[in-house]
Design a protein around this motif. Structure first.
Motif, mmCIF file in Angstrom:
data_model
loop_
_atom_site.group_PDB
_atom_site.id
_atom_site.type_symbol
_atom_site.label_atom_id
_atom_site.label_comp_id
_atom_site.label_asym_id
_atom_site.label_seq_id
_atom_site.Cartn_x
_atom_site.Cartn_y
_atom_site.Cartn_z
ATOM 1 N N LEU A 211 0.817 -1.219 0.000
ATOM 2 C CA LEU A 211 0.000 0.000 0.000
ATOM 3 C C LEU A 211 0.847 1.264 0.000
ATOM 4 O O LEU A 211 0.529 2.238 -0.684
ATOM 5 C CB LEU A 211 -0.900 0.003 1.240
ATOM 6 C CG LEU A 211 -1.744 -1.252 1.458
ATOM 7 C CD1 LEU A 211 -2.484 -1.164 2.794
ATOM 8 C CD2 LEU A 211 -2.720 -1.449 0.308
ATOM 9 N N LEU A 212 1.917 1.248 0.797
ATOM 10 C CA LEU A 212 2.716 2.476 0.924
ATOM 11 C C LEU A 212 3.482 2.771 -0.365
ATOM 12 O O LEU A 212 3.536 3.919 -0.819
ATOM 13 C CB LEU A 212 3.669 2.359 2.123
ATOM 14 C CG LEU A 212 4.483 3.610 2.427
ATOM 15 C CD1 LEU A 212 3.590 4.818 2.709
ATOM 16 C CD2 LEU A 212 5.421 3.374 3.612
ATOM 17 N N ARG A 215 1.332 4.412 -2.850
ATOM 18 C CA ARG A 215 1.090 5.841 -2.555
ATOM 19 C C ARG A 215 2.330 6.684 -2.841
ATOM 20 O O ARG A 215 2.211 7.827 -3.271
ATOM 21 C CB ARG A 215 0.640 6.006 -1.100
ATOM 22 C CG ARG A 215 -0.755 5.471 -0.857
ATOM 23 C CD ARG A 215 -1.348 5.980 0.460
ATOM 24 N NE ARG A 215 -2.738 5.593 0.570
ATOM 25 C CZ ARG A 215 -3.191 4.576 1.302
ATOM 26 N NH1 ARG A 215 -2.345 3.863 2.029
ATOM 27 N NH2 ARG A 215 -4.477 4.283 1.337
ATOM 28 N N PHE A 216 3.524 6.132 -2.562
ATOM 29 C CA PHE A 216 4.746 6.873 -2.908
ATOM 30 C C PHE A 216 4.810 7.094 -4.425
ATOM 31 O O PHE A 216 5.129 8.179 -4.895
ATOM 32 C CB PHE A 216 5.993 6.115 -2.448
ATOM 33 C CG PHE A 216 6.306 6.238 -0.983
ATOM 34 C CD1 PHE A 216 5.812 7.282 -0.221
ATOM 35 C CD2 PHE A 216 7.122 5.309 -0.355
ATOM 36 C CE1 PHE A 216 6.113 7.408 1.132
ATOM 37 C CE2 PHE A 216 7.438 5.419 0.997
ATOM 38 C CZ PHE A 216 6.925 6.471 1.745
ATOM 39 N N SER A 219 2.475 9.678 -5.439
ATOM 40 C CA SER A 219 2.980 10.993 -5.005
ATOM 41 C C SER A 219 3.920 11.590 -6.047
ATOM 42 O O SER A 219 3.863 12.789 -6.343
ATOM 43 C CB SER A 219 3.741 10.854 -3.681
ATOM 44 O OG SER A 219 2.887 10.446 -2.636
ATOM 45 N N ILE A 220 4.792 10.752 -6.592
ATOM 46 C CA ILE A 220 5.738 11.254 -7.604
ATOM 47 C C ILE A 220 4.982 11.622 -8.880
ATOM 48 O O ILE A 220 5.207 12.685 -9.469
ATOM 49 C CB ILE A 220 6.841 10.208 -7.893
ATOM 50 C CG1 ILE A 220 7.586 9.836 -6.611
ATOM 51 C CG2 ILE A 220 7.831 10.754 -8.934
ATOM 52 C CD1 ILE A 220 8.564 8.667 -6.772
ATOM 53 N N LEU B 212 6.755 17.153 -2.981
ATOM 54 C CA LEU B 212 6.859 15.697 -2.961
ATOM 55 C C LEU B 212 6.971 15.171 -1.529
ATOM 56 O O LEU B 212 6.322 14.180 -1.166
ATOM 57 C CB LEU B 212 8.052 15.240 -3.807
ATOM 58 C CG LEU B 212 8.209 13.729 -3.958
ATOM 59 C CD1 LEU B 212 6.968 13.077 -4.567
ATOM 60 C CD2 LEU B 212 9.437 13.386 -4.791
ATOM 61 N N ARG B 215 3.655 14.973 0.047
ATOM 62 C CA ARG B 215 2.863 13.823 -0.408
ATOM 63 C C ARG B 215 3.386 12.510 0.162
ATOM 64 O O ARG B 215 2.613 11.599 0.462
ATOM 65 C CB ARG B 215 2.845 13.778 -1.947
ATOM 66 C CG ARG B 215 2.039 14.920 -2.546
ATOM 67 C CD ARG B 215 1.656 14.643 -3.998
ATOM 68 N NE ARG B 215 0.740 15.662 -4.481
ATOM 69 C CZ ARG B 215 1.091 16.704 -5.245
ATOM 70 N NH1 ARG B 215 2.335 16.851 -5.635
ATOM 71 N NH2 ARG B 215 0.182 17.577 -5.628
ATOM 72 N N PHE B 216 4.716 12.394 0.305
ATOM 73 C CA PHE B 216 5.262 11.183 0.941
ATOM 74 C C PHE B 216 4.757 11.077 2.388
ATOM 75 O O PHE B 216 4.361 10.009 2.845
ATOM 76 C CB PHE B 216 6.794 11.205 0.938
ATOM 77 C CG PHE B 216 7.428 10.831 -0.382
ATOM 78 C CD1 PHE B 216 6.755 10.104 -1.340
ATOM 79 C CD2 PHE B 216 8.737 11.202 -0.658
ATOM 80 C CE1 PHE B 216 7.351 9.749 -2.549
ATOM 81 C CE2 PHE B 216 9.350 10.860 -1.861
ATOM 82 C CZ PHE B 216 8.652 10.130 -2.803
ATOM 83 N N SER B 219 1.298 10.039 2.466
ATOM 84 C CA SER B 219 1.201 8.615 2.094
ATOM 85 C C SER B 219 1.376 7.720 3.317
ATOM 86 O O SER B 219 0.658 6.723 3.487
ATOM 87 C CB SER B 219 2.283 8.259 1.063
ATOM 88 O OG SER B 219 2.094 8.957 -0.141
ATOM 89 N N THR B 223 -1.546 5.420 5.103
ATOM 90 C CA THR B 223 -1.331 3.975 5.243
ATOM 91 C C THR B 223 -1.498 3.547 6.707
ATOM 92 O O THR B 223 -2.115 2.516 6.996
ATOM 93 C CB THR B 223 0.051 3.586 4.686
ATOM 94 O OG1 THR B 223 0.136 4.037 3.324
ATOM 95 C CG2 THR B 223 0.263 2.087 4.725
ATOM 96 N N ASN B 243 2.734 -3.613 5.916
ATOM 97 C CA ASN B 243 2.551 -2.180 5.659
ATOM 98 C C ASN B 243 2.766 -1.332 6.904
ATOM 99 O O ASN B 243 3.308 -0.229 6.834
ATOM 100 C CB ASN B 243 1.170 -1.926 5.050
ATOM 101 C CG ASN B 243 1.151 -2.252 3.573
ATOM 102 O OD1 ASN B 243 1.715 -1.516 2.766
ATOM 103 N ND2 ASN B 243 0.546 -3.380 3.210
ATOM 104 N N TRP B 246 6.740 -1.371 7.613
ATOM 105 C CA TRP B 246 7.461 -0.573 6.609
ATOM 106 C C TRP B 246 7.138 0.922 6.783
ATOM 107 O O TRP B 246 8.020 1.774 6.679
ATOM 108 C CB TRP B 246 7.086 -1.105 5.235
ATOM 109 C CG TRP B 246 7.584 -0.397 4.015
ATOM 110 C CD1 TRP B 246 6.826 -0.052 2.936
ATOM 111 C CD2 TRP B 246 8.921 0.014 3.692
ATOM 112 N NE1 TRP B 246 7.607 0.562 1.981
ATOM 113 C CE2 TRP B 246 8.890 0.614 2.414
ATOM 114 C CE3 TRP B 246 10.139 -0.058 4.366
ATOM 115 C CZ2 TRP B 246 10.027 1.145 1.795
ATOM 116 C CZ3 TRP B 246 11.281 0.478 3.746
ATOM 117 C CH2 TRP B 246 11.207 1.055 2.486
#
Lengths: 388, 388
Positions: A211-212, A215-216, A219-220, B212, B215-216, B219, B223, B243, B246
């Protein structure tokens, strides 16, 4: 989530004026090969900034590393390093120069035919067998400044091949976003589309449990969509430049690929278009990517729908509808970025392109590619023909 | 975007069964100190897995590193390493054990009073002056497995202090998400909230140009919100576990803080609540964080509104309305995660807490904190009193 190992020891130094730190990063007393490309670093002041900062070092210059760096050119640098007992390489340039330097670093102490590094995909993991190198990035796009992979073309056989391994990370990379101010618009457009497609290769597969990372990746993509069209018009806007450059690094420094499936067939086909017609790398990706998503629609439609919803805020009544709209949006974005998304708009006499590429893959023994290894050579033919 | 340097050489090895790789990671012939905490590694099988994999190594065991590791305890390990000429440390545990091992690594060759490492915030950047170490993570939360910082408590003075530096990254970290299966629910809850607040400290400041990184950060928050409430109920669900684990690493491995302002006042105040009342670290963050956002509302409301919109899908007619709703959502999330968000629900005789904390900060010469250095001691008092 798949098991993974994340190892990235690059000392990544980002921001305005960071080139000043070079003298603290290149080992004291090193004999340095300063490697660069076509000479733009003389026009944009980077050559001067680098050499003044390294005042007192024993520097040998090696220019002329071309876009899509050639094995034949790089071997000349290998010879110089061997003869002059150079022990550090500084790559000053974009992805091509940095990729070229990775090959040079690996080839100097390689025993046997250095072309085998590429042909036999030899992995370099022993730091004592390569020449250490750092980079000063002048053209963002490929992420090569923060990864350990490279692509090199053997001119004699028109083959674009890869090399890599944990010993081939740069010791450091200096990334000053203000360098993009002097870049031609075409190269900026290429950089955005290249970075965008790097993310898509690692993201646009099928829904999974990571999932992460999804999303990363999103994001990019969202950041490139936000800044891309504007940064090519206003590269001296630091907000736009810094987010573009940082996104390009993050797109291919290894992070978003950890634990997930990846595709890379767009690159494999695109590399052949560059080898055949010298179409800019990024432009081959803009041609092939969307057609690959169409041909592989059944495999990719679920992820395409997620991408459409999360990245483009697309709504729709079905997975299929959202997935189709997502492909349309992607092509529109590439057009906004100045891409011409048909082969015929980029090259002439293209009738036998599909034959040529399929034959080339067959010669290499490649039977299928993609995250599910279901992009067969028949599918490759279909993708290329759809791209005419 | 602020200039930054990103350097993180940890070999991070993630996934099921990765402990098997230990023998390829610990240097051959090393004399190893195996450091751990209260002994849970004997119950969950990790001690057995580690020692069988390291069969043949010369291993000395050092257990009993407590939560919020104590300087006094760690100095006993320093003594053992000096006496036995141990040259590698393996930290098997959570953030406390790993933080403790970072201190041990730094203290062994330190000349002078080892307490000065903490009191004078000495930075360790020379690899030749520390003892190399690796980690096997058993309790995710702090990100210590992939950063170079640590927090250690001096029992004699009840001070919780930090240390760090580029020489204090683990050589490797093995992170197998299945280890959380045997953790008590309370520790899982703490881990989620700790990781969540780590992100907030680096994100919840004010709007800036680092698109960015925002957004990270979002994210990771999304999560943790998605998996947090479920993973504490079903820690053997690998999708949830992987998840969560991490995300906890990514929350504090340095990436999202690059180029952006950060706050950390919630941690600075929270540390004192742990020192005073031994309230779990994560629970102090759940108490202080939301009240800090309320007291610093004018400073943080713009970012709170962005956080509300993007992370919680909050709508509203004004920045203020969205920001207020975002704080409410955050507290509700902490309640869902089993946190009690008042000091009085976690400790007794708390009337003089604010006096104590403000005095402690004054003694250290701290006048203000936060991303704008505008969280004065008066504001600290207000935040703590609002938390009673």
């Amino acid at each position: 989530m798949n098991n993974f190992e994340l190892y990235n020891p690059v000392n990544y130094i980002f921001g305005k004026g960071q080139t000043e730190k070079l003298a603290t990063l290149v080992p004291k007393g090193a004999k340095v090969l300063l490697a660069y490309g076509g000479g733009s670093i003389f026009k944009n002041g980077v050559h001067n900034a680098v050499t003044s900062t390294l005042n007192g070092y024993d520097i040998t210059e090696f220019g002329g590393i071309e876009p899509n760096p050639r094995f034949e050119t790089l071997m000349k640098a290998v010879q110089i390093i061997r003869e002059q007992k150079i022990d550090f390489i500084l790559a000053v340039g974009g992805g091509s120069v940095i990729d070229g330097v990775k090959f040079i670093s690996a080839a100097v102490n390689f025993e046997g035919d250095a072309a085998d590094i590429l042909k036999k995909r030899i992995l370099f993991t022993d730091l004592s067998k390569v020449i250490p190198f750092g980079t000063v990035l002048t053209l963002p796009a490929t992420g090569s400044e923060m990864n350990s992979g490279a692509v090199v073309t053997i001119e004699a056989t028109q083959e674009k091949l890869t090399l890599g391994g944990s010993a081939l990370f740069p010791k450091f990379s200096i990334v000053d976003p203000t360098v993009i101010t002097s870049l031609p618009k075409r190269q900026l457009q290429n950089g955005v589309v290249d970075a965008f497609t790097h993310v898509m290769e690692q993201y646009l597969t099928f829904p999974h449990d990571a999932l992460l990372q999804d999303r990363f990746a999103e994001s990019i993509l969202k950041t490139l969509i936000e800044v891309g069209p504007n940064v090519v018009e206003n590269p001296s806007d630091y907000k736009l430049a810094s987010n573009f450059v940082w996104s390009a690094t993050m797109a291919l420094n290894g992070l978003i690929q950890k634990g997930v499936p990846s595709d890379w067939a767009t690159h494999m086909i695109g590399h052949e278009l560059t080898a055949l017609y010298e179409i800019d790398h990024a432009r081959t990706l803009a041609i092939i990517g969307p057609n690959l998503y169409k041909v592989m629609f059944e495999t990719k439609k679920d992820k395409l729908a997620q991408y459409g919803e999360r990245v483009w805020n697309i709504t729709g009544n079905s997975i299929e509808e959202k997935a189709e709209k997502a492909i349309v949006k992607t092509v529109e974005f590439f057009h906004t970025m100045g891409m011409k998304t048909k082969i015929s708009e980029n090259a002439e006499n293209i009738e036998k392109t599909a034959d040529f590429i399929v034959n080339r893959f067959e010669e290499r023994g490649w039977k299928a590619m993609g995250e599910k290894q279901n992009i067969t050579l028949e599918k490759v033919r279909e993708i290329v023909e759809m791209s005419y």
